[in-house]
Design an enzyme around this catalytic site. Structure first.
Site, short mmCIF file in Angstrom:
data_model
loop_
_atom_site.label_atom_id
_atom_site.label_comp_id
_atom_site.label_asym_id
_atom_site.label_seq_id
_atom_site.Cartn_x
_atom_site.Cartn_y
_atom_site.Cartn_z
N SER A 1 -6.66 4.51 14.89
CA SER A 1 -6.38 3.86 16.17
C SER A 1 -6.80 4.78 17.31
CB SER A 1 -4.87 3.60 16.27
OG SER A 1 -4.54 3.24 17.60
N TYR B 1 3.95 5.39 14.56
CA TYR B 1 2.60 4.85 14.43
C TYR B 1 1.55 5.90 14.78
CZ TYR B 1 -1.25 1.51 15.27
OH TYR B 1 -2.43 0.82 15.25
N VAL C 1 0.81 -1.22 0.00
CA VAL C 1 0.00 0.00 0.00
C VAL C 1 0.85 1.27 0.00
CG1 VAL C 1 -1.99 -1.10 1.11
CG2 VAL C 1 -0.29 0.10 2.52
#
Ligand SMILES: NC(=O)c1ccc[n+]([C@@H]2O[C@H](COP(=O)([O-])OP(=O)(O)OC[C@H]3O[C@@H](n4cnc5c(N)ncnc54)[C@H](O)[C@@H]3O)[C@@H](O)[C@H]2O)c1
Length: 271
Positions: free
Chosen positions: A152, A165, A74
């Protein structure tokens, strides 16, 4: 007064729809692919691990479901464009795009390197942008579609242990809101799923033995610790996230766009 039945009778029904789920070789992506396929959609499971994703799709096909497996990285715009164009050409449509693939780091804000930043943002942020843009091109032409970007719970709280992240997920969340606004009038919905701690292979990195196998005893303790940190006292199961993805993919959420759906047992409520 008894409410008039609304059409369709089952707004979660996805028969005749086509979906792509990235990062579908395991964890939340595989659970989402299975749930969307069981709701009737034809699902393309896409992942960088071609062998694993082929096995995953084979399991669903053996259940009689309409699925196929494709390899994609991706973080590579051309590869994502080619994947989406291929699905749209062969199936004549793309109704649902779930940008779920992600990787994680364990780095601090003070010491994260440029290499780690580039690698994590390449997959988690740029991957969401590439997948969303490629899907939007097909969906704008059709005048409908649902894009679901998996971020998230880290976007709500300070998480200095996973710097690449958390920053990439925050970027993906903000991008999703902007895109939702841009395409709302063209029949396309863009929503973000913000999972809380969920028991998937991504989180097993904390409980691996030296040989790379999972230490089940340590894992059970770790899961219990994570469960205790949510007000509901629960750890997430991939299916908890998959059912939320089904809601966002289906007509049940036809009036919902630009939202952040937090599926986390209340973990971010205190903030
Ligand atoms: N598990 C959790 O606790 C949790 C919490 C919050 C958010 N999330 C998010 O949920 C999503 C799914 O996570 P998971 O826990 O199932 O993780 P996972 O590691 O089990 O699955 C991620 C999948 O993405 C694939 N992938 C990685 N890089 C890729 C790339 N460049 N191209 C294509 N595929 C790639 C991996 O091969 C893997 O199959 C992720 O976006 C993750 O950030 C998970």
């Amino acid at each position: 007064m008894i409410p008039r039945p609304v059409e369709p009778i089952n707004p979660f029904d996805l028969h005749g729809r086509v979906a792509i789920v990235t990062g579908a070789a395991g964890g939340i992506g595989l659970a989402a692919a299975a749930v969307l396929a069981r709701a009737g959609a034809h699902v393309a499971l896409a992942d960088i691990r071609s062998g694993r994703v082929a096995d995953a799709a084979a399991g669903l096909i053996a259940e009689g479901l309409g699925c196929e497996a494709l390899r994609v990285d991706v973080s590579n715009r051309e590869a994502v464009d080619a994947l989406v164009a291929d699905i749209a050409r062969r199936h004549g449509r793309l109704d649902v795009m779930v940008n779920n693939a992600a990787i994680i780091d364990d780095t601090s804000p003070l010491t994260i390197t440029e290499d780690v930043l580039d690698r994590i943002h390449g997959v988690n942020f740029k991957g969401v942008v590439f997948g969303s843009q490629a899907a939007a091109r097909v969906m704008i032409a059709a005048g409908s579609g649902s894009i679901i970007n998996v971020t998230s719970g880290v976007v709500d709280v300070a998480t200095p242990g996973v710097t690449g992240y958390s920053t990439s997920k925050a970027a993906a969340a903000q991008y999703s809101r902007g895109l939702a606004m841009e395409v709302a009038s063209r029949g396309i919905r863009v929503n973000t799923l913000a999972p809380g701690w969920t028991d998937t292979p991504m989180n097993e990195r904390h409980v691996l033995r030296e040989d790379g196998s999972v230490d089940e005893e340590r894992k059970a303790e770790y899961v219990a610790m994570r469960a205790a940190s949510a007000p509901m006292g629960l750890a997430g199961d991939p299916l908890d996230q998959a059912y939320a993805i089904l809601y966002l993919a289906s007509d049940a959420s036809r009036f919902v766009t630009g939202s952040v759906l937090r599926v986390n047992g209340g973990a971010t409520m205190p903030w």
